[in-house]
Design a protein around this motif. Structure first.
Motif, PDB file in Angstrom:
ATOM      1  N   PRO A  87       1.820   5.710  -7.878  1.00 28.36           N
ATOM      2  CA  PRO A  87       1.910   4.668  -6.846  1.00 28.36           C
ATOM      3  C   PRO A  87       0.673   4.591  -5.958  1.00 28.36           C
ATOM      4  CG  PRO A  87       3.230   6.577  -6.240  1.00 28.36           C
ATOM      5  CD  PRO A  87       2.794   6.790  -7.668  1.00 28.36           C
ATOM      6  N   GLU A  88      -0.100   5.685  -5.910  1.00 26.74           N
ATOM      7  CA  GLU A  88      -1.298   5.679  -5.061  1.00 26.74           C
ATOM      8  C   GLU A  88      -2.357   4.697  -5.554  1.00 26.74           C
ATOM      9  OE1 GLU A  88      -1.989   8.751  -8.266  1.00 26.74           O
ATOM     10  OE2 GLU A  88      -0.304   8.158  -6.973  1.00 26.74           O
ATOM     11  N   LEU A  89      -2.219   4.208  -6.789  1.00 28.20           N
ATOM     12  CA  LEU A  89      -3.167   3.225  -7.323  1.00 28.20           C
ATOM     13  C   LEU A  89      -2.877   1.810  -6.820  1.00 28.20           C
ATOM     14  CD1 LEU A  89      -3.441   4.398 -11.051  1.00 28.20           C
ATOM     15  CD2 LEU A  89      -4.987   4.908  -9.148  1.00 28.20           C
ATOM     16  N   VAL A  90      -1.717   1.636  -6.187  1.00 28.13           N
ATOM     17  CA  VAL A  90      -1.327   0.310  -5.708  1.00 28.13           C
ATOM     18  C   VAL A  90      -1.907   0.071  -4.317  1.00 28.13           C
ATOM     19  CG1 VAL A  90       0.597  -1.214  -5.141  1.00 28.13           C
ATOM     20  CG2 VAL A  90       0.816   0.412  -7.042  1.00 28.13           C
ATOM     21  N   ASP A  91      -2.769  -0.905  -4.201  1.00 27.00           N
ATOM     22  CA  ASP A  91      -3.319  -1.332  -2.911  1.00 27.00           C
ATOM     23  C   ASP A  91      -3.641  -2.812  -3.034  1.00 27.00           C
ATOM     24  OD1 ASP A  91      -4.416  -1.651  -0.455  1.00 27.00           O
ATOM     25  OD2 ASP A  91      -6.118  -0.308  -0.756  1.00 27.00           O
ATOM     26  N   ILE A  92      -2.614  -3.631  -2.856  1.00 23.52           N
ATOM     27  CA  ILE A  92      -2.708  -5.067  -3.112  1.00 23.52           C
ATOM     28  C   ILE A  92      -2.324  -5.825  -1.848  1.00 23.52           C
ATOM     29  CG2 ILE A  92      -1.760  -6.981  -4.480  1.00 23.52           C
ATOM     30  CD1 ILE A  92      -1.099  -4.908  -6.668  1.00 23.52           C
ATOM     31  N   VAL A  93      -3.031  -6.898  -1.571  1.00 21.55           N
ATOM     32  CA  VAL A  93      -2.639  -7.802  -0.496  1.00 21.55           C
ATOM     33  C   VAL A  93      -2.306  -9.149  -1.113  1.00 21.55           C
ATOM     34  CG1 VAL A  93      -3.288  -8.886   1.674  1.00 21.55           C
ATOM     35  CG2 VAL A  93      -4.124  -6.587   1.145  1.00 21.55           C
ATOM     36  N   ILE A  94      -1.083  -9.598  -0.881  1.00 21.37           N
ATOM     37  CA  ILE A  94      -0.596 -10.841  -1.484  1.00 21.37           C
ATOM     38  C   ILE A  94      -0.675 -11.963  -0.460  1.00 21.37           C
ATOM     39  CG2 ILE A  94       1.396 -11.988  -2.538  1.00 21.37           C
ATOM     40  CD1 ILE A  94       2.283  -9.029  -3.323  1.00 21.37           C
ATOM     41  N   PHE A  95      -1.362 -13.045  -0.829  1.00 26.16           N
ATOM     42  CA  PHE A  95      -1.406 -14.265  -0.025  1.00 26.16           C
ATOM     43  C   PHE A  95      -0.504 -15.289  -0.711  1.00 26.16           C
ATOM     44  CE2 PHE A  95      -4.840 -12.167   1.955  1.00 26.16           C
ATOM     45  CZ  PHE A  95      -5.156 -12.838   3.137  1.00 26.16           C
ATOM     46  N   ARG A  96       0.623 -15.543  -0.112  1.00 27.53           N
ATOM     47  CA  ARG A  96       1.621 -16.461  -0.675  1.00 27.53           C
ATOM     48  C   ARG A  96       1.609 -17.770   0.108  1.00 27.53           C
ATOM     49  NH1 ARG A  96       7.962 -15.364   0.696  1.00 27.53           N
ATOM     50  NH2 ARG A  96       8.794 -17.405   0.054  1.00 27.53           N
ATOM     51  N   ASP A 136       8.159  -8.714  -3.457  1.00 27.46           N
ATOM     52  CA  ASP A 136       9.237  -7.718  -3.485  1.00 27.46           C
ATOM     53  C   ASP A 136       9.080  -6.754  -4.654  1.00 27.46           C
ATOM     54  OD1 ASP A 136      10.124  -9.108  -1.339  1.00 27.46           O
ATOM     55  OD2 ASP A 136      12.090  -9.624  -2.145  1.00 27.46           O
ATOM     56  N   ALA A 137       8.643  -7.277  -5.793  1.00 28.84           N
ATOM     57  CA  ALA A 137       8.460  -6.411  -6.962  1.00 28.84           C
ATOM     58  C   ALA A 137       7.360  -5.385  -6.713  1.00 28.84           C
ATOM     59  CB  ALA A 137       8.129  -7.256  -8.191  1.00 28.84           C
ATOM     60  N   ALA A 138       6.278  -5.811  -6.083  1.00 30.38           N
ATOM     61  CA  ALA A 138       5.193  -4.881  -5.769  1.00 30.38           C
ATOM     62  C   ALA A 138       5.641  -3.851  -4.750  1.00 30.38           C
ATOM     63  CB  ALA A 138       3.977  -5.658  -5.256  1.00 30.38           C
ATOM     64  N   ALA A 139       6.396  -4.290  -3.747  1.00 28.18           N
ATOM     65  CA  ALA A 139       6.872  -3.372  -2.709  1.00 28.18           C
ATOM     66  C   ALA A 139       7.745  -2.266  -3.293  1.00 28.18           C
ATOM     67  CB  ALA A 139       7.646  -4.148  -1.645  1.00 28.18           C
ATOM     68  N   ALA A 140       8.465  -2.578  -4.379  1.00 26.88           N
ATOM     69  CA  ALA A 140       9.338  -1.575  -4.994  1.00 26.88           C
ATOM     70  C   ALA A 140       8.547  -0.371  -5.501  1.00 26.88           C
ATOM     71  CB  ALA A 140      10.119  -2.204  -6.151  1.00 26.88           C
ATOM     72  N   GLN A 141       7.281  -0.571  -5.838  1.00 27.09           N
ATOM     73  CA  GLN A 141       6.469   0.522  -6.367  1.00 27.09           C
ATOM     74  C   GLN A 141       6.027   1.505  -5.281  1.00 27.09           C
ATOM     75  OE1 GLN A 141       3.503  -0.355  -9.489  1.00 27.09           O
ATOM     76  NE2 GLN A 141       3.928  -2.509  -9.085  1.00 27.09           N
ATOM     77  N   VAL A 142       6.064   1.057  -4.024  1.00 26.83           N
ATOM     78  CA  VAL A 142       5.527   1.901  -2.947  1.00 26.83           C
ATOM     79  C   VAL A 142       6.576   2.243  -1.896  1.00 26.83           C
ATOM     80  CG1 VAL A 142       3.174   1.065  -3.281  1.00 26.83           C
ATOM     81  CG2 VAL A 142       4.678  -0.110  -1.658  1.00 26.83           C
ATOM     82  N   LYS A 174       0.848  -1.188   0.000  1.00 21.14           N
ATOM     83  CA  LYS A 174       0.000   0.000   0.000  1.00 21.14           C
ATOM     84  C   LYS A 174       0.884   1.238   0.000  1.00 21.14           C
ATOM     85  CE  LYS A 174      -3.353   2.244   3.109  1.00 21.14           C
ATOM     86  NZ  LYS A 174      -4.075   2.077   4.406  1.00 21.14           N
ATOM     87  N   TYR A 175       0.451   2.250  -0.727  1.00 22.55           N
ATOM     88  CA  TYR A 175       1.247   3.482  -0.826  1.00 22.55           C
ATOM     89  C   TYR A 175       0.894   4.457   0.293  1.00 22.55           C
ATOM     90  CZ  TYR A 175       3.402   7.692  -2.687  1.00 22.55           C
ATOM     91  OH  TYR A 175       4.165   8.829  -2.842  1.00 22.55           O
ATOM     92  N   TYR A 176       1.925   5.024   0.901  1.00 18.33           N
ATOM     93  CA  TYR A 176       1.748   6.095   1.886  1.00 18.33           C
ATOM     94  C   TYR A 176       2.239   7.399   1.270  1.00 18.33           C
ATOM     95  CZ  TYR A 176       0.767   2.430   5.235  1.00 18.33           C
ATOM     96  OH  TYR A 176       0.193   1.366   5.881  1.00 18.33           O
ATOM     97  N   ALA A 177       1.395   8.418   1.335  1.00 19.05           N
ATOM     98  CA  ALA A 177       1.668   9.692   0.651  1.00 19.05           C
ATOM     99  C   ALA A 177       3.049  10.221   1.023  1.00 19.05           C
ATOM    100  CB  ALA A 177       0.596  10.716   1.006  1.00 19.05           C
ATOM    101  N   GLY A 178       3.780  10.622  -0.001  1.00 21.33           N
ATOM    102  CA  GLY A 178       5.088  11.226   0.215  1.00 21.33           C
ATOM    103  C   GLY A 178       6.259  10.281   0.069  1.00 21.33           C
ATOM    104  N   VAL A 179       6.016   8.988   0.094  1.00 21.00           N
ATOM    105  CA  VAL A 179       7.098   8.017  -0.028  1.00 21.00           C
ATOM    106  C   VAL A 179       7.654   8.061  -1.451  1.00 21.00           C
ATOM    107  CG1 VAL A 179       7.692   5.565  -0.009  1.00 21.00           C
ATOM    108  CG2 VAL A 179       6.190   6.509   1.762  1.00 21.00           C
TER     109      VAL A 179
END
Length: 471
Positions: A150-159, A366-372, A138-143
């Motif tokens: 990046p604010e469009l990213v709000d994903i929860v991954i179940f691995r 990890d790839a998703a985390a790089a976006q936020v 999830k994106y936090y403003a200012g990061v």
């Protein structure tokens, strides 16, 4: 005493006497006002991060509940500290404490080099059967972010967390064990065929089970329904690995349609119903051709199967899901593993919950985390039936240890997950909002400061202090 099952001490460290253990019965956790929660501070930079994080946690709980609730933190040993004190990287007492107290949190741990446990993280997951690795992105403003939106990213991954190549079943090249496995496969299983394993190979086994797959997808769907999420996407490499990754996909769809029929619709079902709503006069054959482009060129057997799929869908859920009702259901779809890397960059808003096999989940998290903002603020949880371990997702960065410079965000946000998990949502929201405010003030650790114009570089401890002030 905390609970009838708990010891007075673990690794010779006394258990807090002013707290109680979290209990679990019939699928439900019971959380006292003063729960005992074990923590592993972690190796390397984990020491600095934990000191900062626990101050934030305690301040948020105090602010939210005014002394009516508090966490009784209890240190258990793992990693380098455990080895120096007990000569074990993961003492039995540590595992017993995490089991007895059920919910715990940990910093990053070193993977021992040259033998012993291959990975302490993997060991904890397997010993406690923590089959869900949950990674919210999830994106936090200012990061600082490398992407435009990046604010469009709000994903929860179940691995899936216990099998696949992480089952740890490997045989080293040149050993008698490897030779035996290769001989069995070449001379027995592949006898008479053209496929052969080279004799100088190392061999790994990739088990994917019905049990492991279905319970993971089941957890992802339950989460999506509870949180009002719109989609669950099954991520797999089934186009190549048909009987492992492909089976995960099939078993995932079975869970959706057999266990959650009233609440879900699959992507293909949505196409069939949508086509019929757009043109009620469509025949089953015409509808089949629309959901399978090029169907006219396929084998007759395949054509018949798709037509049957259309007829079965309309017959079974036409009344309950037709006339637009399917649009209100949880959509379950699937994507090939390599394509999802592109999808979450160019169409992140289309994806909400991802359910995936172990190795794919490792990559995509990890790839998703790089976006936020990267792993520095990427939280995680390992959850089983009755147990949960929350953790930092980054490494130990030993060259920065004890320098008070590392971003504590990963452990802090793992604490947010922990508080949400035990139902202390007021404390969780306080932590989230204060972190976002602190970042918006551009008062950040060096990893963000070097990417932000006009930022002030803060120490790990100073970032935590500002977060507490911002509560």
């Amino acid at each position: 005493m905390p609970t009838v099952n708990a010891q007075a001490s673990y690794n010779n460290i006394p258990v807090p006497q002013d707290g109680e253990a979290i209990q679990y019965s019939n699928g439900t956790f019971t959380v006292p006002d003063h729960p005992i929660i074990p923590f592993i501070e972690g190796d390397g930079t984990g020491r600095d991060i934990w000191k900062a994080s626990v101050r934030v946690f305690d301040a948020a709980v105090e602010k939210a509940y005014g002394g009516k609730r508090s966490v009784k933190w209890y240190e258990v040993l793992a990693g380098e500290k455990a080895f120096s004190q007990t000569k074990s990287w993961l003492p039995d007492d540590t595992v017993k404490a995490t089991v007895d107290f059920r919910v715990s949190i940990k910093g990053p741990l070193t993977t021992p080099v040259g033998g012993g446990i291959r990975s302490l993280n993997v060991a904890l997951r397997q010993l406690m059967d923590l089959y869900q690795c949950i990674r919210p992105v999830k994106y936090y403003a200012g990061v600082p972010s490398p992407v435009k939106r990046p604010e469009l990213v709000d994903i929860v991954i179940f691995r899936e967390n216990t099998e696949d190549i992480y089952a740890g079943i490997e045989f080293q090249e040149g050993t008698p064990e490897a030779a035996k496995v290769i001989s069995f496969i070449n001379d027995d299983m592949l006898k008479g065929g053209k496929k052969k394993i080279r004799l100088d190979s190392g061999v790994g086994i990739k088990p994917i089970s019905i049990t492991g797959s279905k319970r993971l997808v089941r957890a992802a769907i339950k989460f999506a329904l509870k949180e009002g999420r719109k989609t669950v996407t099954l991520v797999h490499k089934g186009n190549i690995q048909k009987f492992t990754e492909g089976a995960f996909r099939e078993w995932g769809y079975e869970v959706a349609v057999q266990e959650f029929r009233d609440q879900t619709v699959t992507e293909r079902e949505s196409w069939i119903l949508g086509n019929l709503e757009a043109n009620p006069n469509l025949t089953a054959e015409q509808n089949a051709a629309m959901i399978e482009p090029g169907l006219d060129f396929a084998a007759k057997e395949f054509q018949d199967a798709v037509v049957k799929e259309v007829k079965d869908t309309v017959a079974s859920i036409g009344a309950t899901h037709g006339n637009g009702q399917w649009k209100k259901k949880l959509l379950v779809n699937d994507r090939i593993a390599d394509s999802i890397f592109q999808q979450i960059i160019i169409r992140p808003a289309d994806y909400s919950v991802l359910a995936t096999t172990n190795l794919n989940g490792d990559y995509i998290s990890d790839a998703a985390a790089a976006q936020v903002g990267g792993l520095g603020i990427a939280p995680g949880a390992n959850v089983g039936d009755g147990y949960a371990v929350f953790e930092a997702t980054h490494g130990t960065a030993p060259k920065y240890a004890d320098l008070d410079v590392i971003n504590p965000g990963s452990v802090i946000l793992s604490g947010v997950m922990l508080f949400d998990f035990i139902g202390w949502k007021e404390a969780a929201r306080l932590i989230e909002s204060s972190m976002e405010k602190t970042i918006a003030q551009k008062y950040v650790t060096y990893d963000f400061e070097r990417q932000m114009q006009g930022a002030t570089k803060a120490k790990t401890s100073e970032f935590a202090t500002r977060m507490i002030e911002n509560m």
